[in-house]
Design a protein around this motif. Structure first.
Motif, PDB file in Angstrom:
ATOM      1  N   THR A  20       0.836  -1.201   0.000  1.00 24.83           N
ATOM      2  CA  THR A  20       0.000   0.000   0.000  1.00 24.83           C
ATOM      3  C   THR A  20       0.870   1.249   0.000  1.00 24.83           C
ATOM      4  OG1 THR A  20      -1.722  -1.188   1.195  1.00 24.83           O
ATOM      5  CG2 THR A  20      -1.847   1.216   1.206  1.00 24.83           C
ATOM      6  N   ALA A  21       1.906   1.268   0.829  1.00 29.99           N
ATOM      7  CA  ALA A  21       2.815   2.413   0.887  1.00 29.99           C
ATOM      8  C   ALA A  21       3.562   2.567  -0.443  1.00 29.99           C
ATOM      9  CB  ALA A  21       3.801   2.241   2.041  1.00 29.99           C
ATOM     10  N   GLU A  22       4.006   1.460  -1.019  1.00 32.20           N
ATOM     11  CA  GLU A  22       4.718   1.515  -2.298  1.00 32.20           C
ATOM     12  C   GLU A  22       3.805   2.025  -3.409  1.00 32.20           C
ATOM     13  OE1 GLU A  22       7.027  -1.530  -5.310  1.00 32.20           O
ATOM     14  OE2 GLU A  22       7.050  -1.971  -3.162  1.00 32.20           O
ATOM     15  N   ASN A  23       2.558   1.581  -3.424  1.00 29.36           N
ATOM     16  CA  ASN A  23       1.612   2.050  -4.444  1.00 29.36           C
ATOM     17  C   ASN A  23       1.311   3.535  -4.285  1.00 29.36           C
ATOM     18  OD1 ASN A  23       1.446  -0.440  -5.694  1.00 29.36           O
ATOM     19  ND2 ASN A  23      -0.320  -1.099  -4.492  1.00 29.36           N
ATOM     20  N   ALA A  24       1.230   4.013  -3.041  1.00 26.79           N
ATOM     21  CA  ALA A  24       1.011   5.450  -2.802  1.00 26.79           C
ATOM     22  C   ALA A  24       2.193   6.260  -3.325  1.00 26.79           C
ATOM     23  CB  ALA A  24       0.795   5.701  -1.313  1.00 26.79           C
ATOM     24  N   LEU A  25       3.406   5.749  -3.134  1.00 26.36           N
ATOM     25  CA  LEU A  25       4.591   6.431  -3.668  1.00 26.36           C
ATOM     26  C   LEU A  25       4.613   6.401  -5.188  1.00 26.36           C
ATOM     27  CD1 LEU A  25       7.408   5.298  -1.224  1.00 26.36           C
ATOM     28  CD2 LEU A  25       6.532   7.601  -1.535  1.00 26.36           C
ATOM     29  N   ARG A  26       4.247   5.273  -5.769  1.00 29.99           N
ATOM     30  CA  ARG A  26       4.259   5.145  -7.233  1.00 29.99           C
ATOM     31  C   ARG A  26       3.286   6.114  -7.903  1.00 29.99           C
ATOM     32  NH1 ARG A  26       7.448   1.415  -9.394  1.00 29.99           N
ATOM     33  NH2 ARG A  26       8.142  -0.301  -8.096  1.00 29.99           N
ATOM     34  N   LYS A  27       2.236   6.528  -7.201  1.00 27.84           N
ATOM     35  CA  LYS A  27       1.303   7.514  -7.748  1.00 27.84           C
ATOM     36  C   LYS A  27       1.963   8.882  -7.900  1.00 27.84           C
ATOM     37  CE  LYS A  27      -2.902   5.344  -6.085  1.00 27.84           C
ATOM     38  NZ  LYS A  27      -4.041   5.426  -5.171  1.00 27.84           N
ATOM     39  N   GLN A  28       3.027   9.137  -7.139  1.00 33.86           N
ATOM     40  CA  GLN A  28       3.746  10.409  -7.210  1.00 33.86           C
ATOM     41  C   GLN A  28       4.930  10.349  -8.178  1.00 33.86           C
ATOM     42  OE1 GLN A  28       2.445  13.006  -5.606  1.00 33.86           O
ATOM     43  NE2 GLN A  28       0.873  11.580  -4.917  1.00 33.86           N
ATOM     44  N   ILE A  29       5.144   9.181  -8.776  1.00 31.83           N
ATOM     45  CA  ILE A  29       6.313   8.955  -9.626  1.00 31.83           C
ATOM     46  C   ILE A  29       5.857   8.552 -11.017  1.00 31.83           C
ATOM     47  CG2 ILE A  29       8.329   7.475  -9.937  1.00 31.83           C
ATOM     48  CD1 ILE A  29       8.439   7.248  -6.863  1.00 31.83           C
ATOM     49  N   VAL A  30       6.425   9.176 -12.039  1.00 27.76           N
ATOM     50  CA  VAL A  30       6.107   8.842 -13.422  1.00 27.76           C
ATOM     51  C   VAL A  30       6.850   7.583 -13.852  1.00 27.76           C
ATOM     52  CG1 VAL A  30       6.271   9.661 -15.816  1.00 27.76           C
ATOM     53  CG2 VAL A  30       5.700  11.255 -13.994  1.00 27.76           C
ATOM     54  N   GLN A  31       8.121   7.484 -13.437  1.00 20.67           N
ATOM     55  CA  GLN A  31       8.986   6.384 -13.873  1.00 20.67           C
ATOM     56  C   GLN A  31       9.956   6.047 -12.754  1.00 20.67           C
ATOM     57  OE1 GLN A  31      11.280   7.602 -17.236  1.00 20.67           O
ATOM     58  NE2 GLN A  31      12.605   5.821 -17.200  1.00 20.67           N
ATOM     59  N   ALA A  32      10.256   4.765 -12.595  1.00 19.09           N
ATOM     60  CA  ALA A  32      11.233   4.334 -11.596  1.00 19.09           C
ATOM     61  C   ALA A  32      11.898   3.054 -12.069  1.00 19.09           C
ATOM     62  CB  ALA A  32      10.567   4.091 -10.251  1.00 19.09           C
ATOM     63  N   ASP A  33      13.245   3.040 -12.046  1.00 18.83           N
ATOM     64  CA  ASP A  33      13.958   1.805 -12.352  1.00 18.83           C
ATOM     65  C   ASP A  33      13.817   0.823 -11.198  1.00 18.83           C
ATOM     66  OD1 ASP A  33      14.703   2.845 -14.757  1.00 18.83           O
ATOM     67  OD2 ASP A  33      16.820   3.114 -14.249  1.00 18.83           O
ATOM     68  N   LYS A  34      13.838   1.361  -9.970  1.00 17.12           N
ATOM     69  CA  LYS A  34      13.742   0.512  -8.793  1.00 17.12           C
ATOM     70  C   LYS A  34      13.088   1.309  -7.675  1.00 17.12           C
ATOM     71  CE  LYS A  34      16.707  -2.011  -5.576  1.00 17.12           C
ATOM     72  NZ  LYS A  34      18.082  -2.288  -5.198  1.00 17.12           N
ATOM     73  N   LEU A  35      12.130   0.693  -6.985  1.00 18.15           N
ATOM     74  CA  LEU A  35      11.502   1.310  -5.826  1.00 18.15           C
ATOM     75  C   LEU A  35      11.151   0.214  -4.835  1.00 18.15           C
ATOM     76  CD1 LEU A  35      10.391   3.865  -4.452  1.00 18.15           C
ATOM     77  CD2 LEU A  35       8.198   3.366  -5.552  1.00 18.15           C
TER      78      LEU A  35
END
Length: 172
Positions: A20-35
């Motif tokens: 849930t926390a990772e998905n909330a962060l991914r909403k603020q990020i357009v692209q990520a190689d690693k999260l």
């Protein structure tokens, strides 16, 4: 056997909260190689009371949505977090005590300069105007407009910032 069974039931709760926390962060990020997000808690039921022993976030090549800047590396590690309530439906929670965290943020020259050329930054920079008054007999007000910002990393952990300044006189 009873204790083992209870641990098996409660263990997925930590994984669900991490996702849930990772998905909330991914909403603020357009692209990520690693999260990666890691919540550490013992015992796990303290999460329901709003207590987290440690939160760790690590990311590489993150492109932030709202700012339009790329972050080469991000590492965040917190001490104990105590929230007043842990309600996943709420957008914001308040802290019972100040948040203590360590942050490592890596930005490279190319990414910073790309951000400085972005529409988001140029609209901010274009809206930033400085007015000055000449204290001679004419007392005319001049407006200065800034554009073309560029950064260059130099030795000894220093940087140079270059910005064009345009003078716009009131009569013109």
């Amino acid at each position: 056997i009873l204790l083992s069974g209870l641990l098996d039931i409660i263990s997925p709760a930590g994984l669900i909260l991490e996702r849930t926390a990772e998905n909330a962060l991914r909403k603020q990020i357009v692209q990520a190689d690693k999260l990666e997000v890691r919540l550490e808690n013992s015992p796990i039921h303290q999460l329901l009371q709003g207590k987290i022993d440690r939160l760790r976030i690590a990311g590489r090549a993150l492109k932030l949505k709202n700012l339009g800047i790329r972050v080469a590396a991000l590492e965040l590690e917190t001490d104990v977090i105590q929230l007043n309530s842990l309600n996943l439906n709420q957008k914001h929670s308040s802290f019972k005590q100040p948040l203590q965290a360590g942050l490592r943020l890596v930005l490279n020259q190319q990414d910073i300069n790309q951000f400085l050329r972005s529409p988001q930054f140029n609209s901010f920079l274009g809206a930033f105007k400085h007015k000055s008054t000449n204290y001679d007999k004419t007392s005319k007000r001049n407006t200065y407009k800034f554009s073309g910002a560029q950064v260059k990393f130099i030795t000894n952990k220093r940087l140079a910032l270059k910005v064009k300044v345009h003078e716009q006189k009131q009569e013109q």
